[in-house]
Motif scaffolding. Structure first.
Motif, PDB file in Angstrom:
ATOM      1  N   GLU A 145     -16.321  31.578   1.817  1.00  0.00           N
ATOM      2  CA  GLU A 145     -16.247  32.859   1.106  1.00  0.00           C
ATOM      3  C   GLU A 145     -17.298  33.851   1.621  1.00  0.00           C
ATOM      4  OE1 GLU A 145     -13.921  33.965  -0.863  1.00  0.00           O
ATOM      5  OE2 GLU A 145     -14.987  35.756  -1.545  1.00  0.00           O
ATOM      6  N   MET A 169      -3.515  35.552  -1.776  1.00  0.00           N
ATOM      7  CA  MET A 169      -4.323  36.721  -2.109  1.00  0.00           C
ATOM      8  C   MET A 169      -3.965  37.902  -1.191  1.00  0.00           C
ATOM      9  SD  MET A 169      -8.321  36.089  -2.830  1.00  0.00           S
ATOM     10  CE  MET A 169      -9.070  36.688  -1.320  1.00  0.00           C
ATOM     11  N   ASN A 193     -11.594  36.997   2.577  1.00  0.00           N
ATOM     12  CA  ASN A 193     -12.324  36.544   1.390  1.00  0.00           C
ATOM     13  C   ASN A 193     -12.138  37.565   0.263  1.00  0.00           C
ATOM     14  OD1 ASN A 193     -14.353  38.609   1.816  1.00  0.00           O
ATOM     15  ND2 ASN A 193     -15.194  37.273   3.436  1.00  0.00           N
ATOM     16  N   GLN A 194     -12.684  37.231  -0.916  1.00  0.00           N
ATOM     17  CA  GLN A 194     -12.515  38.107  -2.095  1.00  0.00           C
ATOM     18  C   GLN A 194     -13.064  39.506  -1.825  1.00  0.00           C
ATOM     19  OE1 GLN A 194     -11.438  36.907  -5.188  1.00  0.00           O
ATOM     20  NE2 GLN A 194     -11.911  34.720  -5.242  1.00  0.00           N
TER      21      GLN A 194
END
Ligand code: PLP
Ligand code: TYF
Length: 396
Positions: free
Chosen positions: A39, A324, A381-382
């Motif tokens: 992440e 995502m 990643n987020q």
């Protein structure tokens, strides 16, 4: 003397890393080279590997040469992992194998072996395939042909066209197949399609050359070995190049395995001597360190369990990242349906956008990936997914 040499462009994948490093945009995104990232964007040493390193440090007593075939514990462990612990082929004394410097080293050794068998042999590779297959196989002197594999317009495998070409492959030709997690497309054959490949391999008597660099990153360590095991258990001869770079995170240690499944044990002995002589002609014996770590991990039950769970975590995280990305693209108004990304396996996906769009997103938004539209899913990643989705949508 060297002034006669022509200038050469850098490796199209590794060259991207240099361009990314030089980019000063704080929001730059690297989806280039296929390395797993967490992440935070780091590629950490796996915990099982860190423990194995400690054990090795405490137990290693010499730096004398290892044997030409490499670490036998590593070879046996890898063969069990690939073929399955109870594989009848393993018990039949039909497998020649050496530890190799990475999957690349294995691909090159096996290509050299093919030249020694038949320097007219053609190697059929998927269209598209990993860019490095061409120099690795071609530099050995083998002729390369392509079979249809992936259709960018529909983002799916051209299985009928692939089979039609394989039905014309001649006896003695070689067909390179990606064991799982196809690089660059992420589009894998189903088990039923592997069954059909087996039938055509029997019919045409071509030699399957299986490159397996992402075992465990698709559906699971055993699940991903379906095609590999099917062909090995049902054909007289198969060759396999395996890499430990990704699933053990040992990239720079250069660990791989070259294996040859022969028709009988007499031929196995000949093949074993031949691949060792090929290695002797290039680098004599492989580096020890990475193979010793894999040997320790595969032989120790607790460490092995820990490693399997780390592989599972990497795989599941990449699946989450796929979802995502697809969700963010949709939410940011993508005119293109990217849901196919969820069906693809492993570390890569083809986004199926044009090279012009890839270059535009690189130049305007500092998002780096290969011109073919291959992205390294693990680079998402987020923090960056929304920026990434917006950048992609802006060039569609
Ligand atoms: N084969 C494929 C399809 C790959 O993507 C790679 C790259 O990682 C390899 C083989 C060989 O990798 P390495 O030489 O790093 O083990
Ligand atoms: O395809 C990839 O990104 C990985 C890593 O010369 C790689 O397989 C890329 C280029 C190369 C060696 C390995």
């Amino acid at each position: 003397m060297f002034e006669v040499l022509p200038h050469l462009a850098p490796d199209p994948i590794l060259g991207l890393s240099a361009a990314y490093r030089e980019d000063t945009n704080p929001n730059k995104i690297d989806l280039g080279v296929g390395v797993y990232k967490d992440e935070q964007g780091n590629t950490p040493i796996l915990s099982s590997v860190a423990k194995a390193q400690k054990m090795l440090l405490e137990t290693e007593t010499s730096k004398t040469y290892i044997t030409p075939q490499g670490n036998q514990g590593f070879i046996d462990g890898m063969l069990s992992l690939l073929l399955g612990k109870s594989s009848p082929v393993l018990l039949s004394d039909r497998v020649a194998a050496v530890q190799a410097p990475g999957g690349c080293g294995a691909l090159r050794i096996l290509s050299e072996l093919l030249v020694r068998c038949n320097d007219n042999a053609k190697v059929w590779v998927s269209d598209p395939t990993w860019a490095n297959h061409i120099p690795l196989i071609g530099s050995a002197g083998l002729k390369i042909e392509k079979y249809p594999y992936f259709d960018k317009a529909t983002a799916s495998i051209r299985f009928d066209a692939m089979m039609e070409t394989l039905r014309q492959v001649e006896k003695g030709d070689v067909v390179l197949l990606h064991g799982c997690c196809h690089n660059p497309t992420g589009a894998d054959l189903t088990n039923a399609q592997w069954d059909e490949v087996l039938e055509v391999a029997k019919e045409r008597e071509f030699l399957p050359f299986i490159d397996v660099a992402y075992l465990g990153f698709g559906e699971g360590l055993d699940e991903d070995a379906y095609g590999l095991r099917l062909l090995i258990e049902n054909l007289p001869e198969v060759i396999v190049a395996a890499s430990c770079s990704k699933n053990f995170g040992l990239y720079r240690e250069r660990v791989g395995l070259a294996a040859i499944i022969t028709e009988d044990s007499k031929t196995r002995n000949i093949a074993q001597a031949q691949i060792q002589s090929i290695a002797r002609g290039i680098y004599s014996m492989p580096p020890s360190y990475g193979g010793a770590l894999v040997d320790i991990i595969l032989a120790d039950e607790a460490l092995n369990n820990e490693w399997v769970s780390e592989v599972n975590d990497m795989r599941e995280r990449m699946k989450t990242l796929r979802a995502m990305l697809v969700k963010n693209l949709h939410e940011n108004g993508s005119p293109k349906d990217f849901s196919f990304v969820n069906d693809q396996k492993g570390m890569f996906s083809f986004l199926c956008i044009t090279p012009e769009q890839v270059r535009e997103v690189r130049e305007k938004h500092s998002v780096y990936f290969v011109d073919s539209s291959r992205v390294n899913i693990a680079g998402i990643n987020q923090q960056n997914v929304e920026t990434l989705a917006k950048a992609l949508v802006s060039v569609l």
